[in-house]
Design a protein around this motif. Structure first.
Motif, PDB file in Angstrom:
ATOM      1  N   LYS A 198       0.836  -1.210   0.000  1.00 53.39           N
ATOM      2  CA  LYS A 198       0.000   0.000   0.000  1.00 53.39           C
ATOM      3  C   LYS A 198       0.871   1.260   0.000  1.00 53.39           C
ATOM      4  CE  LYS A 198      -3.075   2.576   3.126  1.00 53.39           C
ATOM      5  NZ  LYS A 198      -3.995   3.137   2.113  1.00 53.39           N
ATOM      6  N   LYS A 199       1.831   1.285   0.900  1.00 52.75           N
ATOM      7  CA  LYS A 199       2.702   2.457   1.034  1.00 52.75           C
ATOM      8  C   LYS A 199       3.472   2.724  -0.257  1.00 52.75           C
ATOM      9  CE  LYS A 199       6.607   1.900   3.040  1.00 52.75           C
ATOM     10  NZ  LYS A 199       7.644   1.563   4.060  1.00 52.75           N
ATOM     11  N   ASN A 200       4.062   1.682  -0.820  1.00 47.71           N
ATOM     12  CA  ASN A 200       4.939   1.856  -1.977  1.00 47.71           C
ATOM     13  C   ASN A 200       4.169   2.168  -3.262  1.00 47.71           C
ATOM     14  OD1 ASN A 200       7.153   1.390  -0.356  1.00 47.71           O
ATOM     15  ND2 ASN A 200       7.260  -0.786  -0.830  1.00 47.71           N
ATOM     16  N   VAL A 201       3.019   1.540  -3.448  1.00 50.38           N
ATOM     17  CA  VAL A 201       2.223   1.822  -4.646  1.00 50.38           C
ATOM     18  C   VAL A 201       1.692   3.248  -4.612  1.00 50.38           C
ATOM     19  CG1 VAL A 201       0.044   1.298  -5.817  1.00 50.38           C
ATOM     20  CG2 VAL A 201       1.594  -0.547  -5.187  1.00 50.38           C
ATOM     21  N   GLU A 202       1.208   3.672  -3.470  1.00 55.53           N
ATOM     22  CA  GLU A 202       0.654   5.029  -3.381  1.00 55.53           C
ATOM     23  C   GLU A 202       1.745   6.080  -3.557  1.00 55.53           C
ATOM     24  OE1 GLU A 202      -3.241   3.924  -0.616  1.00 55.53           O
ATOM     25  OE2 GLU A 202      -1.580   5.026   0.297  1.00 55.53           O
ATOM     26  N   ALA A 203       2.938   5.800  -3.027  1.00 60.37           N
ATOM     27  CA  ALA A 203       4.035   6.754  -3.188  1.00 60.37           C
ATOM     28  C   ALA A 203       4.534   6.791  -4.631  1.00 60.37           C
ATOM     29  CB  ALA A 203       5.182   6.390  -2.248  1.00 60.37           C
ATOM     30  N   ARG A 204       4.753   5.609  -5.204  1.00 62.03           N
ATOM     31  CA  ARG A 204       5.320   5.544  -6.550  1.00 62.03           C
ATOM     32  C   ARG A 204       4.345   6.065  -7.619  1.00 62.03           C
ATOM     33  NH1 ARG A 204       7.701   0.000  -9.274  1.00 62.03           N
ATOM     34  NH2 ARG A 204       8.058   0.870 -11.362  1.00 62.03           N
ATOM     35  N   SER A 205       3.045   5.893  -7.379  1.00 63.99           N
ATOM     36  CA  SER A 205       2.043   6.390  -8.333  1.00 63.99           C
ATOM     37  C   SER A 205       1.654   7.838  -8.054  1.00 63.99           C
ATOM     38  CB  SER A 205       0.789   5.507  -8.292  1.00 63.99           C
ATOM     39  OG  SER A 205       0.062   5.702  -7.086  1.00 63.99           O
ATOM     40  N   GLU A 206       2.287   8.431  -7.057  1.00 61.88           N
ATOM     41  CA  GLU A 206       1.976   9.802  -6.639  1.00 61.88           C
ATOM     42  C   GLU A 206       0.484   9.959  -6.310  1.00 61.88           C
ATOM     43  OE1 GLU A 206       3.520  12.112  -9.913  1.00 61.88           O
ATOM     44  OE2 GLU A 206       5.447  12.348  -8.877  1.00 61.88           O
ATOM     45  N   GLY A 207      -0.044   8.921  -5.671  1.00 58.62           N
ATOM     46  CA  GLY A 207      -1.422   8.973  -5.209  1.00 58.62           C
ATOM     47  C   GLY A 207      -2.471   8.673  -6.254  1.00 58.62           C
ATOM     48  N   LYS A 208      -2.060   8.387  -7.476  1.00 55.67           N
ATOM     49  CA  LYS A 208      -3.051   8.086  -8.518  1.00 55.67           C
ATOM     50  C   LYS A 208      -3.738   6.749  -8.273  1.00 55.67           C
ATOM     51  CE  LYS A 208      -0.704  10.652 -12.223  1.00 55.67           C
ATOM     52  NZ  LYS A 208       0.576  10.950 -11.501  1.00 55.67           N
TER      53      LYS A 208
END
Length: 328
Positions: free
Chosen positions: A52-62
């Motif tokens: 959750k943390k890494n996907v949200e950060a890497r996608s810039e919240g998209k």
């Protein structure tokens, strides 16, 4: 994509969820809901938090991820059906449950297939797995994000000592309902009693069932040491699971988000699996301190008793392919 409920359309369109990333608030374009039967204390759940943390950060919240422990979205089979209908839902699920869609997956849940995480990881990151994943996508509208979420080897939890398969005669043992699981439990000498994991504690407490087979983190997380006395380390299943979502929902993601989700799922699966490896000794120490007797036994009689399961389910040739990968 066929008929889709309002909730499924909302999931595919990725309607409104605010995500905090790096101190800033983004309106997520897409949301993935991940369901698991496990508790928040399970090492695998820590891997989901990492995802959750890494996907949200890497996608810039998209792309936002919401986690639902304790089967809050329903049984695994129900969430798979929600995903097949196009909902932006995912579930941590074993190969046995996917075998109803693509039979080959069932071999991953076979008895004594591999030892430990590194062995089974070879299989689930191989071209053979890619073939199965394509069949699942095209035929069942389900998308595998990664299949390297190892939950440990499964052992027997009973109220009497178990040394050989004959000791299981007459014992009603909970196991998941997929054929590879039930046939293995039969071959081991017990009577399989399929039921949802959430019902196991009360079923043991009220003696609806006599025993259960499970991996250490799940046994401890569900406090099964309170309703069973013995843990016999048979290691009959090497529980590898995958993160599976809707093919329609996944295909509707922009290509960059697809890549992010798959890459981070594989990375977090390794985090979860190594976390499980590191936690096993401590978990068993805690269950011993709580009064449970943990027995190491010679597993040879159980291996011999269950060897015919692969042939019975038509997996003999597939087992040879898997063995070849494991030997590499």
């Amino acid at each position: 994509m066929g008929f889709m409920s309002r909730s499924a359309r909302a999931a595919v369109c990725g309607l409104v969820l605010a995500t905090v990333t790096g101190g800033s608030v983004f309106a997520a374009d897409y949301t993935l809901n991940i369901n698991t039967a496990l508790t928040t204390s399970d090492p695998l759940y820590k891997g989901l938090e990492d995802l959750k943390k890494n996907v949200e950060a890497r996608s810039e919240g998209k792309l936002a991820i919401r986690l639902f422990p304790g089967s809050q979205l329903g049984k695994d089979e129900d969430v798979l059906e929600q995903a097949r209908a196009g909902a932006g839902n995912a579930v941590v699920v074993d190969g046995g449950r996917l075998a109803v869609f693509v039979n080959d997956f069932g071999v991953l849940s076979g008895p004594y297939l591999a030892s430990g995480y590194e062995g089974i990881r070879k299989v689930v990151t191989s071209p053979l797995m890619d073939e199965w994943a394509k069949k699942l996508h095209d035929g069942a509208q389900l998308q595998i994000l990664s299949f390297n979420w190892w939950q440990g080897e499964r052992h027997l939890l009973t109220n009497k000592p178990i040394k050989v398969p004959a000791d299981l005669s007459g014992i009603r043992m909970r196991t998941p309902g997929a054929p590879v699981w039930t046939e293995t439990v039969k071959a081991m000498g017990a009577t399989p009693a399929p039921m949802a994991w959430a019902d196991v504690y009360s079923a043991l407490q009220t003696q609806v069932i006599d025993a259960v087979e499970a991996q250490d983190p799940a046994s401890y997380g569900s406090r099964l040491y309170e309703v069973t006395k013995y843990l016999t380390k048979t290691g009959h299943f090497n529980l590898i699971t995958g993160l599976v979502t809707s093919a329609a929902w996944f295909d509707a993601l922009p290509p960059d988000l697809q890549i992010i989700l798959k890459e981070e799922s594989l990375k977090s699966g390794d985090v979860a699996s190594h976390g499980t490896e590191a936690a096993l000794a401590d978990i068993e120490a805690k269950m011993t301190a709580a009064g449970m007797t943990i027995d190491e036994i010679d597993t040879t009689p159980f291996k011999e008793a269950t060897a015919g399961v692969y042939e019975k389910l038509g997996y003999s040739d597939l087992k040879k392919q898997v063995d070849a990968i494991l030997a590499q």
